[in-house]
Design an enzyme around this catalytic site. Structure first.
Site, PDB file in Angstrom:
ATOM      1  N   SER A  45      35.689  33.392  41.290  1.00 49.69           N
ATOM      2  CA  SER A  45      34.525  33.337  40.021  1.00 49.69           C
ATOM      3  C   SER A  45      33.044  33.474  40.661  1.00 49.69           C
ATOM      4  O   SER A  45      32.886  34.475  41.515  1.00 49.69           O
ATOM      5  CB  SER A  45      34.930  32.187  39.200  1.00 49.69           C
ATOM      6  OG  SER A  45      34.054  32.676  37.996  1.00 49.69           O
ATOM      7  N   ASP A  79      42.923  37.803  33.166  1.00 49.05           N
ATOM      8  CA  ASP A  79      41.848  36.806  33.402  1.00 49.05           C
ATOM      9  C   ASP A  79      41.157  37.208  32.203  1.00 49.05           C
ATOM     10  O   ASP A  79      40.702  38.111  31.640  1.00 49.05           O
ATOM     11  CB  ASP A  79      41.083  37.623  34.484  1.00 49.05           C
ATOM     12  CG  ASP A  79      39.855  36.784  34.890  1.00 49.05           C
ATOM     13  OD1 ASP A  79      39.144  36.000  33.846  1.00 49.05           O
ATOM     14  OD2 ASP A  79      39.485  36.373  36.099  1.00 49.05           O
ATOM     15  N   HIS A  97      42.246  33.041  34.882  1.00 47.97           N
ATOM     16  CA  HIS A  97      40.970  33.228  35.461  1.00 47.97           C
ATOM     17  C   HIS A  97      41.065  32.120  36.843  1.00 47.97           C
ATOM     18  O   HIS A  97      41.454  30.969  36.625  1.00 47.97           O
ATOM     19  CB  HIS A  97      39.960  32.933  34.864  1.00 47.97           C
ATOM     20  CG  HIS A  97      38.524  32.976  35.594  1.00 47.97           C
ATOM     21  ND1 HIS A  97      38.133  34.074  36.336  1.00 47.97           N
ATOM     22  CD2 HIS A  97      37.552  31.962  35.948  1.00 47.97           C
ATOM     23  CE1 HIS A  97      36.868  33.843  36.702  1.00 47.97           C
ATOM     24  NE2 HIS A  97      36.571  32.740  36.560  1.00 47.97           N
ATOM     25  N   ASP A 138      57.527  47.054  33.988  1.00 52.43           N
ATOM     26  CA  ASP A 138      57.911  46.657  35.094  1.00 52.43           C
ATOM     27  C   ASP A 138      59.354  46.637  35.507  1.00 52.43           C
ATOM     28  O   ASP A 138      59.927  46.004  36.548  1.00 52.43           O
ATOM     29  CB  ASP A 138      57.138  45.459  35.636  1.00 52.43           C
ATOM     30  CG  ASP A 138      57.561  44.306  34.962  1.00 52.43           C
ATOM     31  OD1 ASP A 138      58.143  44.522  33.909  1.00 52.43           O
ATOM     32  OD2 ASP A 138      56.930  43.170  35.301  1.00 52.43           O
TER      33      ASP A 138
END
Ligand SMILES: *[C@@H]1O[C@H](CO)[C@@H](O)[C@H](O)[C@H]1NC(C)=O
Ligand SMILES: *[C@@H]1O[C@H](CO)[C@@H](O)[C@H](O)[C@H]1NC(C)=O
Ligand SMILES: *[C@@H]1O[C@H](CO)[C@@H](O)[C@H](O)[C@H]1NC(C)=O
Ligand SMILES: *[C@@H]1O[C@H](CO)[C@@H](O)[C@H](O)[C@H]1NC(C)=O
Ligand SMILES: *[C@@H]1O[C@H](CO)[C@@H](O)[C@H](O)[C@H]1NC(C)=O
Length: 525
Positions: free
Chosen positions: A187, A410, A449, A257
């Site tokens: 971060s 995030d 995050h 995916d």
């Protein structure tokens, strides 16, 4: 846990102290004056687990704790650099640790993680209170002017000072310089790692810069965009309504995916249409709510990201599938209404650093105001804290290696900013394979995050970096793991940009062995 850190093996080649802890003297720090140095042994340190930074906690840790106070002339600051030197089991390496939010450093939690793994570790407070979400104690001086000296400390200067102090103190204590030095941060700490590579390229041999807060003047403003949209549209979806949109997007794109696991593995190729939900009903807090066109508008604008009043794209939005409870948070208001709860870091950026007025009412920001504030943020601060200089030639010339991973869910820092930076570096430095020789980027599907979220999280990227720097083993994937809702362990090998992970079509979908890396981001580049 089945994940044994490399450091457990390295401990045997340890180096003992050469001098008593209390004998450490002031290091020379160019551009600064050292006010005091105090070395104190701290024995049997126990720190309980702390999310992300110290997942298993530490116990029985013995260190020499060195506090170095310094100041910069003309700034009138008082910076504390703290270094923890393991009394036994030093692995010969130095680790500089990063901060988070408004905090330049993460203090003893980060130090314990470094020293607990055998590193000598350093943290700095940058000369200001280490408050992650509130800069009110230091942002403005007594005349209401931005405290540019402390902002410079936060942005860059204190990082280099810390590297100088940390390495010098390490060398004094053990009687030899560290063999290798590493940066470790997420971060704000991720941004700081990139600042080191860009501005002080000789400080570190290896830089781990996770979920980096680079492009600060733009992305911080983009974090405020969802609140501006909701205020301007007078539409504040509850979190339950936002979750309905998120769940629908995952339903639509989960299989991209090749496997249904509740994670959008390849959001680049997910064409989610929020308007398809308009008119449907959902039960929230035991009440039937009808999804309105205005709610879908809000979701659409948040996913698209901010535009100026001419409709030009200013920055990115949240990736599809990402929770809205970070920067698009809404909470119950008076009289059974719902109101916006701005993200404190972007809100304080506007109040303190742009408007220089702690009481400025960010709820009243119009689209025109927003365009002007966005431009001001860039014109005043890009050079100070943009941290997106793509010229990494000096860093690569030292043999430095850098790893970034960024969660594709995030909710605070837009992974597209990391993608854009990597593409800038490619353009500036000779293309994709030239950059792969010193800087690799990994996007982790479903991860939040710095960790958390619903997808497998990279487990030991620092060890991958050490292997790259010291053995030349460049990482192709990062081993990742998480625990799913049923309590089962899910593993994945996170592919390096520009590849994405795809299910092979057979084998346990919870096992990394059942996936391969395939191309995808290539189409977006
Ligand atoms: C170290 O700390 C732990 C936990 O506080 C305590 O149980 C233990 O007795 C201590 N050991 C020594 C040698 O002081
Ligand atoms: C060192 O810094 C700390 C934290 O900023 C401060 O409390 C202390 O007074 C300083 N000490 C000296 C000697 O400057
Ligand atoms: C505030 O402004 C006055 C007058 O311009 C100046 O003398 C003083 O140094 C300023 N204070 C700070 C903390 O910048
Ligand atoms: C809440 O509703 C009541 C009754 O309609 C009204 O008198 C009051 O002013 C409202 N309060 C707020 C904060 O809107
Ligand atoms: C802030 O602005 C909002 C939107 O214009 C307004 O409803 C609110 O009353 C304002 N708050 C204050 C304290 O002025």
């Amino acid at each position: 846990m089945a994940f044994l850190p490399l450091t457990a093996v390295i401990l045997f080649a340890s180096v003992a102290a050469a001098i008593p802890c209390a004998s450490i003297t002031a290091p020379a720090v160019p551009g600064a004056t050292v006010l005091s140095v105090i070395g104190t042994e701290m024995l049997n340190i126990t720190i309980p687990p702390f999310p992300i930074l110290l997942p298993t906690g530490v116990s029985g840790l013995n260190v020499c704790n060195v506090n170095v106070n310094l100041t910069h002339s003309g700034v009138n600051d008082n910076v504390l650099v703290e270094v923890w030197l393991p009394l036994e089991g030093w692995n010969g390496r130095f680790q500089g640790t990063g901060g988070g939010g408004w905090a330049t450093g993460s203090g003893s939690i980060a130090l314990a993680a470094a020293a607990g793994a055998g590193y000598s570790g350093a943290t700095t407070d940058g000369g200001h209170a280490n408050n992650v979400i509130d800069p009110s104690a230091w942002a403005l001086d007594s005349n209401g002017t931005v405290n540019s000296g402390l902002l410079t400390n936060f942005a860059s200067r204190s990082l280099h000072d810390m590297a100088v102090v940390g390495k010098a103190v390490t060398a004094q204590f053990y009687g030899r310089s560290p063999s290798y030095s590493y940066w470790n941060g997420c971060s704000t700490g991720g941004r700081q790692g990139l600042m080191e590579a860009q501005k002080y390229p000789a400080d570190y041999n290896g830089i781990l810069a996770i979920s980096p807060a680079i492009n600060w003047p733009s992305f911080i403003m983009a974090e405020q965009w969802p609140q501006v949209v909701m205020e301007q549209k007078k539409t504040f979806p509850t979190q339950c309504i936002f979750d309905t949109f998120t769940a629908d997007s995952i339903l639509q794109c989960d299989m991209l995916d090749g496997v249904k696991d509740g994670v959008i593995g390849d959001p680049e190729n997910c064409a989610f249409d929020p308007y398809k939900l308009v008119g449907s009903t959902v039960t929230c807090d035991s009440t039937e709510v009808t999804i309105t066109h205005a709610m879908a508008d809000v979701v659409s604008k948040i996913l698209d990201g901010p535009t100026n009043i001419l409709g030009q794209q200013l920055w990115y939005g949240l990736k599809v599938g990402t929770p809205f409870n970070g920067i698009a948070l809404t909470v119950p208001g008076p009289n059974r209404t719902t109101i916006g709860a701005p993200f404190p870091i972007s809100d304080s950026w506007i109040r303190y650093f742009l408007k220089r007025n702690p009481n400025f009412n960010t709820s009243a920001i119009t689209y025109l105001d927003y365009s002007l504030l966005f431009a001001q943020s860039n014109s005043e601060y890009e050079r100070v804290i943009g941290t997106n200089n793509p010229d990494l030639s000096a860093f690569s010339a030292t043999g430095g290696k850098m790893i970034t991973w960024h969660g594709l869910s995030d909710p605070l820092i837009f992974p597209d900013g990391t993608l854009k930076y990597r593409q800038w570096v490619e353009r500036a430095m000779g293309g994709r394979s030239a950059v792969d020789k010193f800087y690799r980027v990994f996007f982790a599907p479903g991860v939040g995050h710095c960790g958390m979220g619903s997808g497998p999280v990279p487990m030991d990227p620092l060890d991958a970096l050490v292997a790259w720097v010291e053995k030349g083993t460049a990482p192709e994937t990062l081993a990742a793991a998480t625990t799913d809702a049923s309590g089962a362990t899910v593993t994945k090998n996170i592919c390096r940009y520009p590849l994405v992970s795809r299910y092979n079509g057979n084998g346990d979908p919870k096992s990394a062995a059942s996936y391969s890396c395939a191309s995808s981001f290539a189409s977006a580049a």
